[in-house]
Design an enzyme around this catalytic site. Structure first.
Site, PDB file in Angstrom:
ATOM      1  N   ARG A  53       0.798  -1.220   0.000  1.00 31.12           N
ATOM      2  CA  ARG A  53       0.000   0.000   0.000  1.00 31.12           C
ATOM      3  C   ARG A  53       0.831   1.271   0.000  1.00 31.12           C
ATOM      4  O   ARG A  53       0.549   2.218  -0.738  1.00 31.12           O
ATOM      5  CB  ARG A  53      -0.922   0.049   1.229  1.00 31.12           C
ATOM      6  N   LYS A  82      25.976  -4.105  -2.060  1.00 30.21           N
ATOM      7  CA  LYS A  82      27.443  -4.081  -2.243  1.00 30.21           C
ATOM      8  C   LYS A  82      28.147  -3.474  -1.041  1.00 30.21           C
ATOM      9  O   LYS A  82      29.354  -3.288  -1.047  1.00 30.21           O
ATOM     10  CB  LYS A  82      27.796  -3.257  -3.479  1.00 30.21           C
ATOM     11  N   HIS A 131       5.415   5.912  11.521  1.00 28.86           N
ATOM     12  CA  HIS A 131       4.863   5.781  10.160  1.00 28.86           C
ATOM     13  C   HIS A 131       3.916   6.965   9.957  1.00 28.86           C
ATOM     14  O   HIS A 131       2.702   6.816   9.889  1.00 28.86           O
ATOM     15  CB  HIS A 131       4.126   4.447  10.047  1.00 28.86           C
TER      16      HIS A 131
HETATM   17  C1  NCD Z   1       1.922  -1.153   8.103  1.00 32.06           C
HETATM   18  C2  NCD Z   1       3.406  -0.958   8.233  1.00 32.06           C
HETATM   19  O1  NCD Z   1       4.166  -1.169   7.279  1.00 32.06           O
HETATM   20  O2  NCD Z   1       3.798  -0.542   9.312  1.00 32.06           O
HETATM   21  N1  NCD Z   1       1.496  -1.296   6.782  1.00 32.06           N
HETATM   22  C3  NCD Z   1       1.194  -0.188   6.056  1.00 32.06           C
HETATM   23  O3  NCD Z   1       2.050   0.634   5.781  1.00 32.06           O
HETATM   24  N2  NCD Z   1      -0.078  -0.006   5.696  1.00 32.06           N
HETATM   25  C4  NCD Z   1       1.347  -2.149   9.011  1.00 32.06           C
HETATM   26  C5  NCD Z   1       1.927  -3.539   9.058  1.00 32.06           C
HETATM   27  O4  NCD Z   1       2.844  -3.881   8.314  1.00 32.06           O
HETATM   28  O5  NCD Z   1       1.415  -4.316   9.853  1.00 32.06           O
END
Ligand code: NCD
Length: 305
Positions: A53, A82, A131
């Site tokens: 996503r 590398k 995130h």
């Molecule tokens: C999440 C992540 O990568 O932290 N995914 C995302 O970006 N929608 C959640 C997950 O991996 O569980």
């Protein structure tokens, strides 16, 4: 809010007004304003960890607004293989593009990259730390559903220790007077340092091990996957794997109006019988990745104000 030239590394860097302004901008972009705003811009996507996503919605966001994309989705085909340092990779790529989106397994990697790059760096996930762009799309989804971010009852369930989405989202929602219910096995509780930061103004939280212990209905239940790849000990993972399953029958406990969210991918924590209920909004949430990331790319490149 002027984010032109700014990196997006942690939700902690954003005051409440700016978080609200980004969410409003994402919904404005969704309404069709700013079409073509990224014309001629080049995005570099550097993904050192798997993604569906996040990478595809960043790429889709760029391309559908007139921009172009370069990058890699597998670090094994990059010079990291590398032995090149992350700093040198960034020093190079910064000369090829207008903005960098990077996902890395090491916490703090995005901060380092932002200090080396001469173009904005957007953190698409750094280990179990942060995130932030997921948080902006989560908040845009919540605002669409409720018309506001203020004063909601939000449950977060699953792996609250290693899940970076819940770390960023809880810090953001704490600024909006959220009443949290954290539901996790004892070994996967929200980290103490995050809980400390939540002890703000109107925010409150409880920590429980099961949805049966909820003493109130919820506006939102944010479900997360157990982050298998972050466990040092596989037996420890096996002890908690499959700990939760939310399905149609859970709605009685959660409240018939509850919205079920999930950053995805899901493994087995949401039963598919929930998907067709009006409560399940996780795919709509994923689709909000496009306008939210369009807004963020436009804001940091200065093509959206
Ligand atoms: C999440 C992540 O990568 O932290 N995914 C995302 O970006 N929608 C959640 C997950 O991996 O569980």
């Amino acid at each position: 809010m002027d984010l032109k030239g700014c990196s997006i590394v942690s939700i902690r860097d954003f005051p409440k007004e700016d978080i609200q302004a980004v969410v409003d901008k994402a919904l404005e972009v969704k309404s069709g304003k700013w079409a073509g705003a990224l014309d001629g811009k080049v995005l570099a996507t550097l993904f050192f960890e798997p993604s569906t996503r996040t990478r595809l919605s960043f790429e889709g966001a760029m391309v559908s607004m007139g921009g172009r994309v370069i990058g890699f989705a597998d670090p094994n085909i990059s010079s990291a293989k590398k032995g090149e340092s992350l700093a040198d990779t960034i020093r190079t790529v910064t000369g090829y593009c207008d903005v960098i989106v990077m996902r890395h397994n090491i916490e703090g990697a995005a901060r380092l990259a932002s200090q080396v790059a001469t173009v904005p760096v957007i953190n698409a996930g750094d280990g179990s730390n942060q995130h932030p762009t997921q948080t902006f799309l989560d908040l845009a989804t919540i605002q669409e559903e409720f018309g506001r971010l203020e004063g909601l009852k939000v449950g977060m369930l699953g792996d609250l220790k290693y899940g970076r989405t819940v770390h960023s989202l809880s810090l953001a929602l704490a600024l909006f007077g959220t009443k949290f219910s954290f539901i996790a096995p004892p070994s996967l509780r929200m980290p103490e340092y995050t809980l400390e930061q939540l002890k703000g103004a109107d925010t409150s939280f409880i920590e429980i091990g099961d949805i049966n212990e909820l003493n109130d209905s919820l506006d939102v239940l944010y479900v997360t996957r157990i982050q298998k790849e972050r466990f040092a000990d596989f037996q420890e993972y096996e002890r908690v794997a499959g700990a939760y399953r939310i399905g149609r029958d859970s709605l009685k406990l959660l409240g018939e109006e509850v919205r079920i969210m999930h950053p995805l991918p899901r493994v087995d924590e949401i039963v598919e019988d929930l998907d067709k209920t009006p409560n399940a909004i996780y795919f709509r949430q994923a689709h909000n990745g496009i306008p939210t990331r369009q807004a963020l790319l436009g804001l940091v490149t200065g093509t959206i104000q």
